[in-house]
Write a protein that holds these residues in place. Structure first.
Motif: not given
Length: 346
Positions: A21-27, A48-57
């Protein structure tokens, strides 16, 4: 963002990673938020979905432990030069010199790793107190989970509150990070590695052995979250410690955390954050030298380039194919370079 989309889909199709899951933002403007591939390949494939929860390590270090320590500095319970031995008498001899700053910058001198999960007898602090330092505090960067394991113990000692309760009260609830927690109990999870002791993939159970041994809660690993919750946290970091009218961390202390404090040593480190280095960097070659971020062993990362106002959050579960899978090093760097190119002028 068609080239970014095409690149990640190719890596999924080639099974370099199961999904992302990838998020990109600018300004302060979200440019891209998409899910790719699979949260799990087995025993049944799960998209995979936007709502999937990840082990952030190790993103745990900067998403929860760092801001809680900075809040305690804001409230003047701690300072960067506070000696840890003030709270932990077992820190004797050269360990008496270790400060909060040494722990946050990984310059304490502690060894890179210690398998607490193999032992039984001593408490964490007593175990660490008995260790010999690899080098004197402040002389070298040695990235070590021990530093943030100790910081969690420090937060609990100062606040007289358990880590989870303090994190919920001071951070997650004010930021409405409702899908972020240790030991999560619900939701759709990205599976991590196959666990031979239970004969199943780990799903909603922390991958890191030490964090699991500590009951799923630690300052170095154990946190689970979603892309949308991490966007809320990242917006606070970019917003000088504020979200709307709510102040989480003062602008002054947050700004200090994003500045390199180890120039002249072997790695560039801020308080908690990795600073863009001059050699290999997981944010690629084109992010500026002012960039800061962090990665996680399971395949997670968060990077900021303040000069461009660019922010990239990448969540993958690369260890689903085994921890020997090192493709993430190439993918992270190449992807960030591609994002940098595609966002020029945006």
């Amino acid at each position: 963002m068609k080239n970014v989309r095409r690149y990640l889909q190719k890596e999924v199709d080639n099974q370099a990673i199961p999904g992302a899951v990838l998020s990109i933002s600018k300004k302060d403007r979200t440019l891209f938020r998409e899910a790719f591939g699979y949260a799990s390949y087995g025993p049944v494939k799960e998209k995979m979905t936007i709502q999937t929860r990840f082990d952030l390590a190790s993103l745990t270090k900067v998403v929860v432990t760092l801001p809680l320590v900075l809040r305690l500095m804001d409230k003047q319970f701690l300072r960067l030069d506070t000696k840890i031995s003030r709270f932990f008498p077992s820190f004797t001899e050269d360990k008496q010199l270790i400060t909060v700053e040494h722990l946050l910058t990984h310059t304490s001198g502690f060894q890179a790793h210690f398998p607490f999960y193999e032992g039984k007898a001593k408490t964490i602090i007593d175990e660490v107190g008995a260790m010999a330092l690899v080098n004197p505090p402040g002389k070298r960067v040695i990235y070590s989970d021990l530093n943030f394991i100790i910081l969690q113990q420090l937060v609990e000692s100062v606040t007289k509150t358990d880590f989870v309760t303090f994190a919920n009260e001071q951070l997650f609830r004010p930021l409405s990070m409702n899908q972020t927690s240790f030991n999560p109990t619900g939701g759709h999870f990205a599976s991590t590695e196959w666990d031979s002791t239970t004969n199943r993939y780990l799903k909603g159970i922390v991958h890191d052995e030490n964090a699991r041994f500590f009951g799923g809660v630690s300052g170095h690993a154990g946190l689970f979250s979603t892309i949308e919750d991490l966007e809320k946290y990242a917006s606070m970091v970019e917003g000088n410690g504020r979200v709307g009218k709510t102040s989480i961390i003062s602008e002054k202390i947050l700004k200090e955390s994003k500045q390199c404090r180890t120039e002249g040593l072997n790695e560039r480190r801020g308080l908690g954050w990795i600073m863009k280095d001059y050699g290999y960097a997981s944010c690629g070659k084109d992010f500026t030298s002012f960039s800061y971020g962090h990665t996680g062993f399971t395949g997670t990362s968060m990077w900021f380039d303040p000069l461009d106002g660019l922010r990239v959050i990448l969540l993958t579960n690369r260890v689903h194919f085994g921890r020997e899978n090192q493709e993430i090093r190439r993918i992270r760097a190449d992807l960030h370079d591609l994002i940098k190119t595609e966002t020029i002028g945006m």
